[in-house]
Design a protein around this motif. Structure first.
Motif, PDB file in Angstrom:
ATOM      1  N   ASN A  49       0.809  -1.203   0.000  1.00 48.59           N
ATOM      2  CA  ASN A  49       0.000   0.000   0.000  1.00 48.59           C
ATOM      3  C   ASN A  49       0.841   1.250   0.000  1.00 48.59           C
ATOM      4  OD1 ASN A  49      -2.717  -0.165  -0.330  1.00 48.59           O
ATOM      5  ND2 ASN A  49      -3.125  -0.831   1.750  1.00 48.59           N
ATOM      6  N   GLY A  50       2.109   1.125  -0.193  1.00 47.78           N
ATOM      7  CA  GLY A  50       2.990   2.273  -0.237  1.00 47.78           C
ATOM      8  C   GLY A  50       4.428   1.834  -0.156  1.00 47.78           C
ATOM      9  N   ALA A  51       5.321   2.674  -0.654  1.00 48.13           N
ATOM     10  CA  ALA A  51       6.703   2.247  -0.789  1.00 48.13           C
ATOM     11  C   ALA A  51       7.591   2.622   0.388  1.00 48.13           C
ATOM     12  CB  ALA A  51       7.295   2.839  -2.068  1.00 48.13           C
ATOM     13  N   LEU A  52       7.225   3.622   1.212  1.00 43.99           N
ATOM     14  CA  LEU A  52       8.148   4.003   2.268  1.00 43.99           C
ATOM     15  C   LEU A  52       7.477   4.308   3.597  1.00 43.99           C
ATOM     16  CD1 LEU A  52      11.109   4.403   2.981  1.00 43.99           C
ATOM     17  CD2 LEU A  52      10.885   6.798   2.326  1.00 43.99           C
ATOM     18  N   ILE A  53       6.625   5.320   3.671  1.00 45.16           N
ATOM     19  CA  ILE A  53       6.177   5.759   4.986  1.00 45.16           C
ATOM     20  C   ILE A  53       4.713   6.179   4.963  1.00 45.16           C
ATOM     21  CG2 ILE A  53       7.013   8.107   4.545  1.00 45.16           C
ATOM     22  CD1 ILE A  53       7.616   8.319   7.572  1.00 45.16           C
ATOM     23  N   ALA A  54       3.988   5.805   6.015  1.00 41.65           N
ATOM     24  CA  ALA A  54       2.646   6.305   6.281  1.00 41.65           C
ATOM     25  C   ALA A  54       2.656   6.869   7.696  1.00 41.65           C
ATOM     26  CB  ALA A  54       1.608   5.192   6.170  1.00 41.65           C
ATOM     27  N   THR A  55       2.072   8.025   7.883  1.00 40.91           N
ATOM     28  CA  THR A  55       2.174   8.693   9.176  1.00 40.91           C
ATOM     29  C   THR A  55       0.805   8.923   9.791  1.00 40.91           C
ATOM     30  OG1 THR A  55       2.084  10.884   8.170  1.00 40.91           O
ATOM     31  CG2 THR A  55       4.257   9.906   8.452  1.00 40.91           C
ATOM     32  N   THR A  56       0.826   9.103  11.096  1.00 39.85           N
ATOM     33  CA  THR A  56      -0.382   9.490  11.806  1.00 39.85           C
ATOM     34  C   THR A  56       0.025  10.422  12.931  1.00 39.85           C
ATOM     35  OG1 THR A  56      -2.375   8.698  12.915  1.00 39.85           O
ATOM     36  CG2 THR A  56      -0.326   7.565  13.442  1.00 39.85           C
ATOM     37  N   GLY A  57      -0.888  11.262  13.394  1.00 38.34           N
ATOM     38  CA  GLY A  57      -0.571  12.162  14.486  1.00 38.34           C
ATOM     39  C   GLY A  57      -0.125  13.525  13.993  1.00 38.34           C
ATOM     40  N   THR A  58       0.001  14.465  14.928  1.00 37.76           N
ATOM     41  CA  THR A  58       0.248  15.865  14.584  1.00 37.76           C
ATOM     42  C   THR A  58       1.715  16.199  14.409  1.00 37.76           C
ATOM     43  OG1 THR A  58       0.275  16.430  16.939  1.00 37.76           O
ATOM     44  CG2 THR A  58      -1.830  16.613  15.789  1.00 37.76           C
ATOM     45  N   ASN A  59       2.620  15.334  14.818  1.00 44.20           N
ATOM     46  CA  ASN A  59       4.037  15.648  14.732  1.00 44.20           C
ATOM     47  C   ASN A  59       4.623  15.076  13.452  1.00 44.20           C
ATOM     48  OD1 ASN A  59       4.195  16.851  17.417  1.00 44.20           O
ATOM     49  ND2 ASN A  59       3.800  14.782  18.143  1.00 44.20           N
ATOM     50  N   VAL A  60       5.269  15.936  12.698  1.00 40.77           N
ATOM     51  CA  VAL A  60       5.710  15.564  11.364  1.00 40.77           C
ATOM     52  C   VAL A  60       6.839  14.540  11.420  1.00 40.77           C
ATOM     53  CG1 VAL A  60       6.773  16.444   9.246  1.00 40.77           C
ATOM     54  CG2 VAL A  60       5.024  17.784  10.404  1.00 40.77           C
ATOM     55  N   SER A  61       6.712  13.485  10.639  1.00 36.74           N
ATOM     56  CA  SER A  61       7.826  12.604  10.341  1.00 36.74           C
ATOM     57  C   SER A  61       8.420  13.040   9.009  1.00 36.74           C
ATOM     58  CB  SER A  61       7.367  11.147  10.281  1.00 36.74           C
ATOM     59  OG  SER A  61       7.028  10.688  11.573  1.00 36.74           O
ATOM     60  N   THR A  62       9.742  12.964   8.891  1.00 29.35           N
ATOM     61  CA  THR A  62      10.439  13.607   7.787  1.00 29.35           C
ATOM     62  C   THR A  62      11.246  12.615   6.967  1.00 29.35           C
ATOM     63  OG1 THR A  62      10.643  15.611   9.142  1.00 29.35           O
ATOM     64  CG2 THR A  62      12.024  15.476   7.193  1.00 29.35           C
ATOM     65  N   THR A  63      11.161  12.739   5.654  1.00 27.92           N
ATOM     66  CA  THR A  63      12.026  11.990   4.741  1.00 27.92           C
ATOM     67  C   THR A  63      12.957  12.974   4.065  1.00 27.92           C
ATOM     68  OG1 THR A  63      10.346  12.155   3.004  1.00 27.92           O
ATOM     69  CG2 THR A  63      10.356  10.151   4.336  1.00 27.92           C
ATOM     70  N   ILE A  64      14.251  12.657   4.068  1.00 34.35           N
ATOM     71  CA  ILE A  64      15.264  13.553   3.523  1.00 34.35           C
ATOM     72  C   ILE A  64      16.149  12.770   2.560  1.00 34.35           C
ATOM     73  CG2 ILE A  64      17.186  15.093   4.060  1.00 34.35           C
ATOM     74  CD1 ILE A  64      16.017  15.367   6.888  1.00 34.35           C
ATOM     75  N   GLY A  65      16.218  13.221   1.321  1.00 36.48           N
ATOM     76  CA  GLY A  65      17.136  12.628   0.361  1.00 36.48           C
ATOM     77  C   GLY A  65      16.887  11.166   0.075  1.00 36.48           C
ATOM     78  N   CYS A  66      15.644  10.731   0.143  1.00 36.94           N
ATOM     79  CA  CYS A  66      15.315   9.330  -0.148  1.00 36.94           C
ATOM     80  C   CYS A  66      14.964   9.160  -1.621  1.00 36.94           C
ATOM     81  CB  CYS A  66      14.145   8.862   0.723  1.00 36.94           C
ATOM     82  SG  CYS A  66      14.537   8.776   2.490  1.00 36.94           S
ATOM     83  N   VAL A  67      15.173   7.952  -2.133  1.00 34.75           N
ATOM     84  CA  VAL A  67      14.802   7.585  -3.502  1.00 34.75           C
ATOM     85  C   VAL A  67      13.729   6.519  -3.408  1.00 34.75           C
ATOM     86  CG1 VAL A  67      15.578   6.616  -5.693  1.00 34.75           C
ATOM     87  CG2 VAL A  67      17.092   8.121  -4.387  1.00 34.75           C
ATOM     88  N   ILE A  68      12.584   6.764  -4.010  1.00 40.57           N
ATOM     89  CA  ILE A  68      11.429   5.896  -3.812  1.00 40.57           C
ATOM     90  C   ILE A  68      10.867   5.482  -5.171  1.00 40.57           C
ATOM     91  CG2 ILE A  68       9.179   5.666  -2.711  1.00 40.57           C
ATOM     92  CD1 ILE A  68      10.242   8.299  -1.096  1.00 40.57           C
TER      93      ILE A  68
END
Length: 245
Positions: free
Chosen positions: A72-91
């Motif tokens: 259902n997705g290649a890297l990350i799914a998030t929940t909640g108010t605090n941001v999760s961050t992807t930096i310089g990833c290749v997807i």
């Protein structure tokens, strides 16, 4: 590394900071096919969901991810108010939906590349900023199997800036407030939106989306398909839609 189910990492917090998953800087960088000389490790998601799921205060740096069977997705799914961050990833979506965030959470992405090596038209945006806000800065979305970026309003600010969104199988960027969460403010600035099969920048609804939008200094080009526009509002009176002009 091939996962068989979603992995929910322990979350960081505002006191101790984020939990970081990062590529070892001593390993080679990402190398695209047909280069066979090696490169950074690959995370391939399989049946069960995305590799990183529903964690907050999480940072992913320099990772290479490929969508797999039943994903259902290649890297990350998030929940909640605090941001999760992807930096310089290749997807590599690999013809699967949602490379970044199919959850109801906030996400931040900086300097990532997202594409689909196997083509197709999955119908889901490569990245989705959901109702809790976030940012996508300096990323390159190209040749995806669905639209580029979807941003849902919800009372928190958004920033989509300095990105390339090109040759996506659907709209380039879509801005919508489809959750009835009231006013929001979104900056969509300094992006190049080119040659997508759908509309370049599509605004879902005049009354909920257009009023909270700052759209500035973008290049929107080569949207030449039938009934396809560079910039359009889906719903609203003719006089109100004149704001786009």
């Amino acid at each position: 590394y091939t996962i068989t189910s979603s992995f929910t990492s322990a979350s960081g917090n505002s006191t101790n900071g984020a939990i970081i998953y990062a590529n070892d800087p001593a390993t080679p960088g990402y190398k695209a096919a047909p280069d066979t000389t090696g490169g950074m490790p690959c995370i391939a998601s399989q049946v069960g969901g995305v590799p990183f799921n529903n964690s907050v205060y999480l940072v992913l740096k320099g990772l290479w991810a490929v969508g797999g069977t039943g994903s259902n997705g290649a890297l990350i799914a998030t929940t909640g108010t605090n941001v999760s961050t992807t930096i310089g990833c290749v997807i590599d979506q690999n013809n699967k939906p949602f490379a970044l965030s199919d959850g109801n959470g906030a996400i931040g992405s900086i300097g990532c590349e997202v594409f689909s090596s196997t083509g197709g038209t999955g119908g889901f945006a490569a990245a989705r900023i959901s109702t809790l806000g976030g940012y996508i800065i300096g990323c390159n979305f190209h040749d995806t199997n669905g639209p580029g970026i979807q941003a849902n309003g919800g009372g928190t600010p958004f920033l989509i800036a300095n990105n390339i969104v090109a040759k996506c199988a659907g709209y380039g960027i879509k801005i919508q407030n489809n959750n009835g969460n009231g006013s929001f403010f979104m900056n969509v600035n300094n992006n190049t939106v080119d040659g997508n099969t759908g509309n370049g920048i599509e605004i879902n609804d005049q009354s909920l989306s257009l009023a909270g939008l700052c759209l500035f200094n973008n290049i929107i080009s080569n949207h030449t398909g039938g009934a396809t526009f560079g910039l359009t509002v889906d719903a609203g009176t003719a006089a109100q839609n004149d704001s786009v002009k």
